[in-house]
Design a protein around this motif. Structure first.
Motif, PDB file in Angstrom:
ATOM      1  N   MET A  77       1.058  -1.252   0.082  1.00 59.79           N
ATOM      2  CA  MET A  77      -0.110   0.041   0.198  1.00 59.79           C
ATOM      3  C   MET A  77       0.892   1.283  -0.122  1.00 59.79           C
ATOM      4  O   MET A  77       0.399   2.521   0.284  1.00 59.79           O
ATOM      5  CB  MET A  77      -0.914   0.010   1.192  1.00 59.79           C
ATOM      6  CG  MET A  77      -1.955  -1.030   1.200  1.00 59.79           C
ATOM      7  SD  MET A  77      -2.845  -0.789   2.890  1.00 59.79           S
ATOM      8  CE  MET A  77      -4.163  -1.994   2.334  1.00 59.79           C
ATOM      9  N   GLY A  78       2.190   1.144  -0.170  1.00 56.41           N
ATOM     10  CA  GLY A  78       2.801   2.299   0.048  1.00 56.41           C
ATOM     11  C   GLY A  78       3.715   2.675   1.250  1.00 56.41           C
ATOM     12  O   GLY A  78       4.419   3.795   1.349  1.00 56.41           O
ATOM     13  N   GLN A 126       5.502   7.458  15.908  1.00 56.07           N
ATOM     14  CA  GLN A 126       4.432   8.418  15.238  1.00 56.07           C
ATOM     15  C   GLN A 126       5.429   9.797  15.340  1.00 56.07           C
ATOM     16  O   GLN A 126       5.563  10.410  14.391  1.00 56.07           O
ATOM     17  CB  GLN A 126       3.263   8.574  15.912  1.00 56.07           C
ATOM     18  CG  GLN A 126       2.313   7.519  15.615  1.00 56.07           C
ATOM     19  CD  GLN A 126       0.876   7.870  16.172  1.00 56.07           C
ATOM     20  OE1 GLN A 126       0.749   9.025  16.382  1.00 56.07           O
ATOM     21  NE2 GLN A 126      -0.033   6.880  16.856  1.00 56.07           N
ATOM     22  N   VAL A 127       5.898  10.141  16.451  1.00 57.89           N
ATOM     23  CA  VAL A 127       6.091  11.503  16.605  1.00 57.89           C
ATOM     24  C   VAL A 127       7.850  11.497  16.205  1.00 57.89           C
ATOM     25  O   VAL A 127       7.956  12.379  15.364  1.00 57.89           O
ATOM     26  CB  VAL A 127       6.565  11.723  18.178  1.00 57.89           C
ATOM     27  CG1 VAL A 127       7.304  13.102  18.422  1.00 57.89           C
ATOM     28  CG2 VAL A 127       5.188  11.555  19.040  1.00 57.89           C
ATOM     29  N   ARG A 128       8.648  10.443  16.261  1.00 58.40           N
ATOM     30  CA  ARG A 128       9.966  10.585  15.507  1.00 58.40           C
ATOM     31  C   ARG A 128       9.633  10.498  14.264  1.00 58.40           C
ATOM     32  O   ARG A 128      10.543  11.102  13.343  1.00 58.40           O
ATOM     33  CB  ARG A 128      10.547   9.281  16.117  1.00 58.40           C
ATOM     34  CG  ARG A 128      11.020   8.982  17.337  1.00 58.40           C
ATOM     35  CD  ARG A 128      11.742   7.784  17.836  1.00 58.40           C
ATOM     36  NE  ARG A 128      11.925   7.874  19.155  1.00 58.40           N
ATOM     37  CZ  ARG A 128      13.081   8.443  19.969  1.00 58.40           C
ATOM     38  NH1 ARG A 128      14.087   9.248  19.037  1.00 58.40           N
ATOM     39  NH2 ARG A 128      13.500   8.265  21.146  1.00 58.40           N
ATOM     40  N   ARG A 174       3.499   7.920   5.356  1.00 59.93           N
ATOM     41  CA  ARG A 174       2.767   6.586   5.564  1.00 59.93           C
ATOM     42  C   ARG A 174       3.662   5.543   6.260  1.00 59.93           C
ATOM     43  O   ARG A 174       4.584   5.048   5.306  1.00 59.93           O
ATOM     44  CB  ARG A 174       2.340   6.005   4.063  1.00 59.93           C
ATOM     45  CG  ARG A 174       1.261   6.939   3.731  1.00 59.93           C
ATOM     46  CD  ARG A 174       0.775   6.391   2.274  1.00 59.93           C
ATOM     47  NE  ARG A 174      -0.432   6.991   1.807  1.00 59.93           N
ATOM     48  CZ  ARG A 174      -0.219   8.357   1.174  1.00 59.93           C
ATOM     49  NH1 ARG A 174       0.783   8.935   0.994  1.00 59.93           N
ATOM     50  NH2 ARG A 174      -1.405   8.957   0.721  1.00 59.93           N
ATOM     51  N   ILE A 175       3.832   5.189   7.364  1.00 56.95           N
ATOM     52  CA  ILE A 175       4.640   4.322   7.983  1.00 56.95           C
ATOM     53  C   ILE A 175       3.939   3.275   8.865  1.00 56.95           C
ATOM     54  O   ILE A 175       2.884   3.443   9.122  1.00 56.95           O
ATOM     55  CB  ILE A 175       5.656   5.111   8.905  1.00 56.95           C
ATOM     56  CG1 ILE A 175       5.040   5.826   9.911  1.00 56.95           C
ATOM     57  CG2 ILE A 175       6.550   6.070   8.079  1.00 56.95           C
ATOM     58  CD1 ILE A 175       5.041   5.249  11.214  1.00 56.95           C
ATOM     59  N   GLY A 187       0.792   2.190  13.117  1.00 58.44           N
ATOM     60  CA  GLY A 187       0.670   2.641  11.627  1.00 58.44           C
ATOM     61  C   GLY A 187       0.346   3.972  11.722  1.00 58.44           C
ATOM     62  O   GLY A 187      -0.418   4.484  12.551  1.00 58.44           O
ATOM     63  N   MET A 188       0.730   4.717  10.643  1.00 60.50           N
ATOM     64  CA  MET A 188       0.290   6.139  10.833  1.00 60.50           C
ATOM     65  C   MET A 188       0.343   6.687   9.274  1.00 60.50           C
ATOM     66  O   MET A 188       1.200   6.396   8.276  1.00 60.50           O
ATOM     67  CB  MET A 188       1.285   7.063  11.546  1.00 60.50           C
ATOM     68  CG  MET A 188       0.911   8.512  11.397  1.00 60.50           C
ATOM     69  SD  MET A 188       2.115   9.264  12.494  1.00 60.50           S
ATOM     70  CE  MET A 188       3.596   9.415  11.490  1.00 60.50           C
ATOM     71  N   VAL A 189      -0.749   7.641   8.888  1.00 61.51           N
ATOM     72  CA  VAL A 189      -0.836   8.074   7.634  1.00 61.51           C
ATOM     73  C   VAL A 189      -0.987   9.697   7.913  1.00 61.51           C
ATOM     74  O   VAL A 189      -2.011  10.113   8.852  1.00 61.51           O
ATOM     75  CB  VAL A 189      -1.756   7.834   6.650  1.00 61.51           C
ATOM     76  CG1 VAL A 189      -2.213   8.730   5.474  1.00 61.51           C
ATOM     77  CG2 VAL A 189      -1.636   6.205   6.275  1.00 61.51           C
TER      78      VAL A 189
END
Length: 341
Positions: free
Chosen positions: A124-125, A177-179, A189-190, A215-217
């Motif tokens: 999904m990238g 998320q913060v890093r 997107r990680i 996960g975060m977008v």
């Protein structure tokens, strides 16, 4: 003395030629050539001879010594060669005998599930990140909008290293998320898998050490619909088309609105059993829209960008994938259990 030397020579040579081992040969060397040996004892009598006799006897004694030393060397080499040949025969390998099969290890069921999750998100990238397990409260709580006094910061919930409650074993992978927001360019997107630690009592679905996948977008125009659509797609790819899920309202300090996502219990099909504690559902992750305060603290304008985040328990993913009824089996290293996978 001449007769003594002749006798020593004949007896010693005969004994050395018939020696059967290196140990026996060494015994003969000490017997005849040692400090207290027979040849040495004869040589000590040289002082009794007249000056005319000494040169002839000395030459004869040297000849006897040389003959014995030569015999020792010759016999020693023969014994060494014989020992080597015997060893080679004893240790010979029959190449016609089938070899012993070697057991080859395989992936742990939890890492099978993790690799599958990684593949889905990479497709999904998403980018996969790794981060420290020993974390600062700044990243584990402060910059995630969990202020002093939040229940998750209690000593009863978190493993701290210092009295000031500033250094700890991370209780979640959310610090990534913060890093990521501080170091990566937008859009982001990680996913960030890793071990986390909480003071949970051990039971069928809890452990003080477990694994999460964060996960975060973050991008322009991201909504809750993107979150739900992505997570439903992930669950269907993990567990098959038609996987039943539900989203429940919840509260997390770093997301607003927040929710929890459940999947129908794989053990009982929603009827209720010990695995799901009679509820018919198993919670797999918490999620929500990233709180504007979290974006601001990372230097991102919440009026321009929005995002969502989730944190899923990897062990619970593996439990559903492989129909495992008790989380403790994953950590007990029982080969009878692990060989099934």
């Amino acid at each position: 003395m001449k007769e003594q030397l002749a006798k020593i020579r004949s007896e010693a040579l005969a004994a050395m030629e018939t020696a059967q081992s290196a140990a026996e040969l060494e015994t003969l060397r000490v017997q005849y050539l040692g400090k207290k040996g027979e040849l040495t004892a004869v040589l000590k009598q040289m002082g009794r001879l007249s000056p005319e006799e000494r040169p002839a006897m000395g030459q004869l004694a040297n000849e006897v010594r040389a003959a014995l030393e030569a015999a020792l060397e010759t016999t020693g080499k023969k014994l060494e060669a014989a020992a080597l040949e015997a060893r080679m025969k004893a240790e010979a390998v029959d190449v016609t005998i089938p070899g012993k099969p070697h057991k080859i290890g395989h992936k742990h069921p939890m890492y099978i599930a993790l690799d599958e999750i990684k593949d889905i998100f990479i497709g999904m990238g998403f980018t996969v990140l790794d981060g420290p397990e020993v974390e600062l409260a700044t990243y584990n709580f402060d910059k995630l909008n969990a202020e002093e006094g939040h229940p998750s910061r209690d000593w009863s919930d978190t493993f701290y290293f210092d009295q000031d409650s500033r250094v700890m074993l991370r209780s979640q992978t959310s610090p990534m998320q913060v890093r990521a927001m501080e170091t990566m360019e937008l859009p982001i997107r990680i996913i960030a898998p890793g071990r986390v630690y909480r003071k949970d009592e051990v039971d069928a679905t809890h452990s003080p050490m477990f694994h999460q996948v964060e996960g975060m977008v973050i991008d322009k125009g991201i909504t809750m619909a993107d979150l739900k659509g992505t997570l439903n797609t992930v669950m269907e790819q993990l567990y098959g088309k038609g996987t039943v899920t539900r989203f429940r309202p919840h509260h997390f300090p770093f997301t607003e609105p927040s929710c929890e996502m459940d999947v129908q219990c794989h053990k009982c099909g929603g009827k209720g059993c010990p695995t799901c504690k009679g509820e018919g559902w198993i919670e797999v992750l918490g999620a929500g829209m990233i709180h504007p305060n979290v974006l601001r603290m990372a230097g991102i304008d919440p009026n321009v960008y929005s995002g969502w985040a989730f944190g899923m328990g990897l062990e619970r993913m593996a439990m559903r994938s492989f129909k495992i009824a008790d989380l403790r089996l994953i950590f007990e290293n029982d080969v009878r259990f692990l060989e099934q996978f």
